[in-house]
Design a protein around this motif. Structure first.
Motif, PDB file in Angstrom:
ATOM      1  N   GLN A 142     -93.208 -44.959 -31.424  1.00 44.14           N
ATOM      2  CA  GLN A 142     -93.302 -44.178 -30.187  1.00 44.14           C
ATOM      3  C   GLN A 142     -92.041 -44.355 -29.356  1.00 44.14           C
ATOM      4  O   GLN A 142     -91.534 -45.456 -29.184  1.00 44.14           O
ATOM      5  CB  GLN A 142     -94.535 -44.626 -29.397  1.00 44.14           C
ATOM      6  CG  GLN A 142     -94.731 -43.914 -28.071  1.00 44.14           C
ATOM      7  CD  GLN A 142     -95.974 -44.416 -27.349  1.00 44.14           C
ATOM      8  OE1 GLN A 142     -96.800 -45.128 -27.919  1.00 44.14           O
ATOM      9  NE2 GLN A 142     -96.103 -44.062 -26.082  1.00 44.14           N
ATOM     10  N   ILE A 143     -91.524 -43.240 -28.830  1.00 43.66           N
ATOM     11  CA  ILE A 143     -90.349 -43.283 -27.965  1.00 43.66           C
ATOM     12  C   ILE A 143     -90.813 -43.405 -26.519  1.00 43.66           C
ATOM     13  O   ILE A 143     -91.610 -42.585 -26.039  1.00 43.66           O
ATOM     14  CB  ILE A 143     -89.474 -42.032 -28.147  1.00 43.66           C
ATOM     15  CG1 ILE A 143     -88.939 -41.979 -29.583  1.00 43.66           C
ATOM     16  CG2 ILE A 143     -88.324 -42.027 -27.153  1.00 43.66           C
ATOM     17  CD1 ILE A 143     -88.142 -40.729 -29.886  1.00 43.66           C
ATOM     18  N   VAL A 144     -90.337 -44.427 -25.848  1.00 45.35           N
ATOM     19  CA  VAL A 144     -90.739 -44.701 -24.474  1.00 45.35           C
ATOM     20  C   VAL A 144     -89.597 -44.314 -23.550  1.00 45.35           C
ATOM     21  O   VAL A 144     -88.452 -44.700 -23.781  1.00 45.35           O
ATOM     22  CB  VAL A 144     -91.095 -46.191 -24.297  1.00 45.35           C
ATOM     23  CG1 VAL A 144     -91.483 -46.480 -22.854  1.00 45.35           C
ATOM     24  CG2 VAL A 144     -92.227 -46.574 -25.249  1.00 45.35           C
ATOM     25  N   ALA A 145     -89.903 -43.544 -22.524  1.00 51.50           N
ATOM     26  CA  ALA A 145     -88.905 -43.135 -21.530  1.00 51.50           C
ATOM     27  C   ALA A 145     -89.202 -43.849 -20.220  1.00 51.50           C
ATOM     28  O   ALA A 145     -90.299 -43.736 -19.678  1.00 51.50           O
ATOM     29  CB  ALA A 145     -88.927 -41.626 -21.336  1.00 51.50           C
ATOM     30  N   SER A 146     -88.229 -44.588 -19.747  1.00 51.96           N
ATOM     31  CA  SER A 146     -88.397 -45.306 -18.491  1.00 51.96           C
ATOM     32  C   SER A 146     -88.171 -44.357 -17.330  1.00 51.96           C
ATOM     33  O   SER A 146     -87.102 -43.769 -17.194  1.00 51.96           O
ATOM     34  CB  SER A 146     -87.400 -46.468 -18.409  1.00 51.96           C
ATOM     35  OG  SER A 146     -87.473 -47.105 -17.163  1.00 51.96           O
ATOM     36  N   SER A 147     -89.197 -44.179 -16.488  1.00 45.70           N
ATOM     37  CA  SER A 147     -89.112 -43.286 -15.336  1.00 45.70           C
ATOM     38  C   SER A 147     -90.201 -43.675 -14.352  1.00 45.70           C
ATOM     39  O   SER A 147     -90.956 -44.626 -14.573  1.00 45.70           O
ATOM     40  CB  SER A 147     -89.280 -41.822 -15.767  1.00 45.70           C
ATOM     41  OG  SER A 147     -90.591 -41.611 -16.279  1.00 45.70           O
ATOM     42  N   LEU A 148     -90.283 -42.917 -13.245  1.00 43.62           N
ATOM     43  CA  LEU A 148     -91.327 -43.188 -12.263  1.00 43.62           C
ATOM     44  C   LEU A 148     -92.710 -42.909 -12.839  1.00 43.62           C
ATOM     45  O   LEU A 148     -93.698 -43.487 -12.392  1.00 43.62           O
ATOM     46  CB  LEU A 148     -91.096 -42.328 -11.012  1.00 43.62           C
ATOM     47  CG  LEU A 148     -89.851 -42.665 -10.176  1.00 43.62           C
ATOM     48  CD1 LEU A 148     -89.720 -41.679  -9.027  1.00 43.62           C
ATOM     49  CD2 LEU A 148     -89.925 -44.094  -9.659  1.00 43.62           C
ATOM     50  N   ASN A 149     -92.792 -42.024 -13.804  1.00 44.74           N
ATOM     51  CA  ASN A 149     -94.063 -41.690 -14.445  1.00 44.74           C
ATOM     52  C   ASN A 149     -94.110 -42.211 -15.877  1.00 44.74           C
ATOM     53  O   ASN A 149     -94.573 -41.528 -16.785  1.00 44.74           O
ATOM     54  CB  ASN A 149     -94.281 -40.171 -14.435  1.00 44.74           C
ATOM     55  CG  ASN A 149     -94.397 -39.622 -13.028  1.00 44.74           C
ATOM     56  OD1 ASN A 149     -95.020 -40.239 -12.171  1.00 44.74           O
ATOM     57  ND2 ASN A 149     -93.804 -38.458 -12.789  1.00 44.74           N
ATOM     58  N   ALA A 150     -93.622 -43.420 -16.060  1.00 47.98           N
ATOM     59  CA  ALA A 150     -93.626 -44.006 -17.392  1.00 47.98           C
ATOM     60  C   ALA A 150     -95.066 -44.184 -17.883  1.00 47.98           C
ATOM     61  O   ALA A 150     -95.951 -44.537 -17.108  1.00 47.98           O
ATOM     62  CB  ALA A 150     -92.920 -45.364 -17.364  1.00 47.98           C
ATOM     63  N   PRO A 151     -95.314 -43.917 -19.148  1.00 43.94           N
ATOM     64  CA  PRO A 151     -96.680 -44.024 -19.667  1.00 43.94           C
ATOM     65  C   PRO A 151     -97.162 -45.467 -19.668  1.00 43.94           C
ATOM     66  O   PRO A 151     -96.388 -46.402 -19.839  1.00 43.94           O
ATOM     67  CB  PRO A 151     -96.555 -43.473 -21.096  1.00 43.94           C
ATOM     68  CG  PRO A 151     -95.117 -43.702 -21.458  1.00 43.94           C
ATOM     69  CD  PRO A 151     -94.345 -43.525 -20.190  1.00 43.94           C
TER      70      PRO A 151
END
Length: 413
Positions: free
Chosen positions: A218-227
């Motif tokens: 799984q590719i994880v994207a760091s952001s304010l709405n991170a999963p």
């Protein structure tokens, strides 16, 4: 009335044309008087009143408030990733018990390791530049001292002394710059190491894994709405019950109130609880205002699970020993007696009086209980106390246990 009518009919039939007119007048008057007497007698009899009553009892009264809510862990943590990258390992699953610092998942750290190596090399270079600047500064300092002595003796030219002084000042500034560069390089190294550390997702608390969405690849994207990759719950042997209290009841709720609650999973079991917090923030749903109350719950056997819907009964007051009456008795008041009035005039008014309308009911003030004494209602002033919505604890002189408190009445013709 049938026999009288027959006799009157016979009298009328017997009075033929040969009779005098006064006979017929007398017969008509008799009929009117008989009818009026029958009508007045029936009205005077009035309807038969039947009273509904319940006995006044003495005992204990418990006042409760009912609320619904859900069982929640005392501590719940949602975990995401501070870095963007690809998950290469997932080491925890649903219901796994974890400890603080335990590895739950790992991101691909190829890039972060390279950043650490680059930052480490930058620190080494910065340290070397600092040593070089310090050596230069030492050399120029000695030259500067020598030039000072020569300048005082007048042996060296003023221009040479000024040049040496400037060189000395530049060497000192170079040392400060080298030290700052070393600080920056060391800070960058710490950031790179932190990123490398954050590529490993670890448990921040001791607890149990409630949910997991992380998957290898799984590719994880760091952001304010991170999963959210994992949801952890703390010690489930102690849980919270969060219930919504209606605004009409919130004034009676306070921390420390005892309560019991049930859940659908165990319909025959009651769980004890105690209010730990009553929040001031309102919650409005469909124009209905409620306030959140948090109850502490012991769950040693693990029967309760997060998210269970619960119905709580909160004890807000207790009366140990008092006279108790039904609330309907405080709302009852008997109607006033009917009044007569002669509304007609002349002979008809004297013969057939017209009955006046019934008077208005006595207003129930909530501080009077009417009891049956010898078949008649008698008013007993009382002071109402706590009420559970169906019964009320009262005090008052004259009212005794076993008295028949009137709650309603009905009339039959």
């Amino acid at each position: 009335m049938t026999d009288d009518s027959t006799d009157i009919s016979r009298l009328i039939a017997g009075s033929g044309t040969g009779r005098r007119p006064w006979v017929r007048i007398a017969v008509a008057a008799f009929i009117l008087l008989a009818g009026a007497a029958w009508w007045i007698g029936r009205q005077d009899a009035g309807p038969t009143v039947t009273y509904d009553s319940q006995p006044v009892i003495r005992g204990a009264l418990t006042v409760t408030v009912t609320a619904t809510g859900t069982v929640q862990p005392t501590t719940k943590v949602d975990l995401s990733s501070e870095l963007s990258g690809t998950l290469v390992a997932v080491d925890a699953d649903f219901n796994d018990r974890v400890t603080t610092g335990q590895t739950l998942a790992r991101l691909d750290d190829t890039k972060t390791r390279a950043q650490v190596a680059n930052a480490t090399a930058s620190v080494t270079a910065a340290r070397a530049r600092l040593r070089q600047a310090e050596a230069t500064a030492t050399e120029t300092a000695e030259t500067y001292k020598l030039q000072q002595q020569l300048e005082k003796r007048g042996i060296t030219a003023r221009r040479d002394f000024i040049s040496t002084d400037a060189e000395f000042q530049r060497s000192q500034a170079a040392v400060e710059i080298a030290r700052a560069d070393l600080t920056v390089a060391e800070a960058n190294l710490e950031l790179a190491k932190a990123d490398l550390e954050n590529s490993v997702i670890r448990a921040p608390i001791d607890g149990i894994v409630l949910s997991r969405t992380a998957e290898v690849g799984q590719i994880v994207a760091s952001s304010l709405n991170a999963p959210v990759l994992f949801t952890l719950a703390g010690d489930l042997s102690k849980m919270d019950l969060q219930v919504d209290i209606d605004e009409a009841d919130i004034g009676r709720i306070a921390p420390g109130n005892e309560a019991t609650f049930t859940v659908d999973a165990f319909p025959g079991r009651s769980f004890p609880a105690r209010i730990a917090q009553v929040r001031y923030a309102p919650e409005t749903t469909d124009n209905v205002v409620t306030y959140k109350a948090v109850l502490t719950v012991e769950n040693p056997d693990g029967a309760l699970r997060p998210g269970m819907t619960a119905t709580a009964t909160i004890t807000v007051a207790k009366v140990a020993d008092s006279l108790i009456v039904p609330n309907a008795a405080l709302r009852y008041a008997p109607p006033q007696a009917a009044r007569e009035s002669r509304g007609g005039s002349g002979l008809l008014g004297l013969i057939m009086p017209r009955r006046g309308p019934s008077g208005p009911s006595v207003t129930a003030d909530g501080k009077t209980v009417w009891v049956l004494r010898n078949g008649a209602p008698v008013a007993m002033p009382v002071i109402p106390g706590e009420s559970d919505g169906r019964q009320t604890a009262v005090t008052g002189e004259g009212l005794a246990e076993g008295d028949a408190a009137i709650t309603d009445q009905s009339a039959a013709e």
